[in-house]
Design a protein around this motif. Structure first.
Motif, PDB file in Angstrom:
ATOM      1  N   ARG A 260       0.855  -1.207   0.000  1.00  8.44           N
ATOM      2  CA  ARG A 260       0.000   0.000   0.000  1.00  8.44           C
ATOM      3  C   ARG A 260       0.882   1.246   0.000  1.00  8.44           C
ATOM      4  O   ARG A 260       0.670   2.188   0.759  1.00  8.44           O
ATOM      5  CB  ARG A 260      -0.942  -0.032   1.199  1.00  8.44           C
ATOM      6  N   ALA A 261       1.869   1.268  -0.881  1.00 12.56           N
ATOM      7  CA  ALA A 261       2.861   2.349  -0.923  1.00 12.56           C
ATOM      8  C   ALA A 261       2.220   3.722  -1.075  1.00 12.56           C
ATOM      9  O   ALA A 261       2.720   4.709  -0.523  1.00 12.56           O
ATOM     10  CB  ALA A 261       3.852   2.102  -2.060  1.00 12.56           C
ATOM     11  N   ALA A 262       1.102   3.829  -1.775  1.00  8.88           N
ATOM     12  CA  ALA A 262       0.456   5.126  -2.005  1.00  8.88           C
ATOM     13  C   ALA A 262      -0.101   5.740  -0.725  1.00  8.88           C
ATOM     14  O   ALA A 262      -0.404   6.938  -0.692  1.00  8.88           O
ATOM     15  CB  ALA A 262      -0.651   4.976  -3.037  1.00  8.88           C
ATOM     16  N   THR A 263      -0.231   4.959   0.335  1.00  2.62           N
ATOM     17  CA  THR A 263      -0.723   5.446   1.622  1.00  2.62           C
ATOM     18  C   THR A 263       0.294   6.378   2.279  1.00  2.62           C
ATOM     19  O   THR A 263      -0.062   7.195   3.120  1.00  2.62           O
ATOM     20  CB  THR A 263      -1.006   4.256   2.556  1.00  2.62           C
TER      21      THR A 263
ATOM     22  N   ALA B 165      14.341   6.033   8.749  1.00  2.00           N
ATOM     23  CA  ALA B 165      13.555   5.054   8.005  1.00  2.00           C
ATOM     24  C   ALA B 165      12.070   5.199   8.321  1.00  2.00           C
ATOM     25  O   ALA B 165      11.271   4.345   7.962  1.00  2.00           O
ATOM     26  CB  ALA B 165      14.044   3.639   8.331  1.00  2.00           C
ATOM     27  N   LEU B 166      11.689   6.282   8.993  1.00 10.75           N
ATOM     28  CA  LEU B 166      10.284   6.509   9.331  1.00 10.75           C
ATOM     29  C   LEU B 166       9.519   7.012   8.117  1.00 10.75           C
ATOM     30  O   LEU B 166       9.934   7.972   7.460  1.00 10.75           O
ATOM     31  CB  LEU B 166      10.151   7.538  10.456  1.00 10.75           C
ATOM     32  N   ALA B 167       8.396   6.380   7.839  1.00 12.00           N
ATOM     33  CA  ALA B 167       7.533   6.809   6.738  1.00 12.00           C
ATOM     34  C   ALA B 167       6.561   7.868   7.241  1.00 12.00           C
ATOM     35  O   ALA B 167       6.141   7.852   8.395  1.00 12.00           O
ATOM     36  CB  ALA B 167       6.756   5.617   6.192  1.00 12.00           C
ATOM     37  N   LEU B 168       6.196   8.780   6.350  1.00 10.90           N
ATOM     38  CA  LEU B 168       5.166   9.771   6.633  1.00 10.90           C
ATOM     39  C   LEU B 168       3.839   9.224   6.133  1.00 10.90           C
ATOM     40  O   LEU B 168       3.753   8.738   4.998  1.00 10.90           O
ATOM     41  CB  LEU B 168       5.475  11.080   5.906  1.00 10.90           C
ATOM     42  N   VAL B 169       2.810   9.265   6.957  1.00 11.20           N
ATOM     43  CA  VAL B 169       1.492   8.780   6.560  1.00 11.20           C
ATOM     44  C   VAL B 169       0.754   9.939   5.892  1.00 11.20           C
ATOM     45  O   VAL B 169       0.526  10.967   6.518  1.00 11.20           O
ATOM     46  CB  VAL B 169       0.692   8.262   7.772  1.00 11.20           C
ATOM     47  N   LYS B 170       0.394   9.777   4.598  1.00 11.38           N
ATOM     48  CA  LYS B 170      -0.307  10.859   3.912  1.00 11.38           C
ATOM     49  C   LYS B 170      -1.802  10.595   3.784  1.00 11.38           C
ATOM     50  O   LYS B 170      -2.567  11.509   3.542  1.00 11.38           O
ATOM     51  CB  LYS B 170       0.305  11.132   2.535  1.00 11.38           C
ATOM     52  N   ASP B 171      -2.222   9.347   3.962  1.00  9.70           N
ATOM     53  CA  ASP B 171      -3.639   8.992   3.870  1.00  9.70           C
ATOM     54  C   ASP B 171      -4.199   8.826   5.278  1.00  9.70           C
ATOM     55  O   ASP B 171      -3.962   7.817   5.934  1.00  9.70           O
ATOM     56  CB  ASP B 171      -3.794   7.701   3.062  1.00  9.70           C
ATOM     57  N   GLY B 172      -4.942   9.823   5.742  1.00  7.01           N
ATOM     58  CA  GLY B 172      -5.485   9.800   7.097  1.00  7.01           C
ATOM     59  C   GLY B 172      -6.440   8.657   7.366  1.00  7.01           C
ATOM     60  O   GLY B 172      -6.595   8.222   8.507  1.00  7.01           O
TER      61      GLY B 172
ATOM     62  N   THR C 223       3.797   9.194  11.730  1.00  8.72           N
ATOM     63  CA  THR C 223       4.967   8.535  11.145  1.00  8.72           C
ATOM     64  C   THR C 223       5.044   7.111  11.676  1.00  8.72           C
ATOM     65  O   THR C 223       4.401   6.774  12.677  1.00  8.72           O
ATOM     66  CB  THR C 223       6.277   9.265  11.518  1.00  8.72           C
ATOM     67  N   GLY C 224       5.828   6.281  11.032  1.00 10.19           N
ATOM     68  CA  GLY C 224       6.049   4.925  11.531  1.00 10.19           C
ATOM     69  C   GLY C 224       6.914   4.130  10.581  1.00 10.19           C
ATOM     70  O   GLY C 224       7.136   4.524   9.439  1.00 10.19           O
ATOM     71  N   TRP C 225       7.428   3.033  11.072  1.00 12.94           N
ATOM     72  CA  TRP C 225       8.207   2.145  10.227  1.00 12.94           C
ATOM     73  C   TRP C 225       7.269   1.324   9.359  1.00 12.94           C
ATOM     74  O   TRP C 225       6.206   0.892   9.807  1.00 12.94           O
ATOM     75  CB  TRP C 225       9.037   1.179  11.067  1.00 12.94           C
ATOM     76  N   LEU C 226       7.667   1.073   8.141  1.00 14.11           N
ATOM     77  CA  LEU C 226       6.965   0.128   7.278  1.00 14.11           C
ATOM     78  C   LEU C 226       7.663  -1.210   7.476  1.00 14.11           C
ATOM     79  O   LEU C 226       8.879  -1.317   7.326  1.00 14.11           O
ATOM     80  CB  LEU C 226       7.038   0.581   5.816  1.00 14.11           C
TER      81      LEU C 226
END
Length: 117
Positions: free
Chosen positions: A38-41, A50-57, A79-82
């Protein structure tokens, strides 16, 4: 912003019930956004981490219907790790403290045939 996390890090996750031994949840590897189904999330990574930003609330509200997740205090974003699930966690390497998080760095290669969680 520098944090001590990297793509490819292995995380063993446990849950400790009151007055019981830790139960193994699993072994996970920190992956890049492009490796996630779900990379687009997500909206890239926090620079230097290595923390991802969550763009889909809706991802947060679906994953956390009770509102326990909190935004990063510096970024004011979720944010969080994938993570990719890579099998069973190793036996706990040390005694866990009750009501405390315990992080232990483990150096190991991810196994073949793993799946993304």
């Amino acid at each position: 912003m520098e944090r001590d996390d990297s793509f490819g890090d292995v995380i063993h996750i446990y849950y400790v019930f009151a007055d019981k031994n830790p139960e193994r949840i699993g072994r996970f590897t920190v992956i890049e956004q492009e490796q996630h189904p779900r990379a687009a999330t997500f909206g890239g990574h926090v620079p230097g981490t290595a923390l991802a930003l969550v763009k889909d609330g809706t991802f947060i509200t679906k994953s956390d219907p009770h509102g326990a997740y909190a935004v990063d205090p510096e970024l004011q974003l979720f944010t969080g790790w994938l993570l990719r699930y890579d099998g069973e966690a190793m036996p706990p390497p040390l005694k866990f403290q009750k009501d405390m998080a315990t992080l232990v760095r483990v150096e190991e290669a991810p196994p073949t045939g793993s799946r993304v969680a």
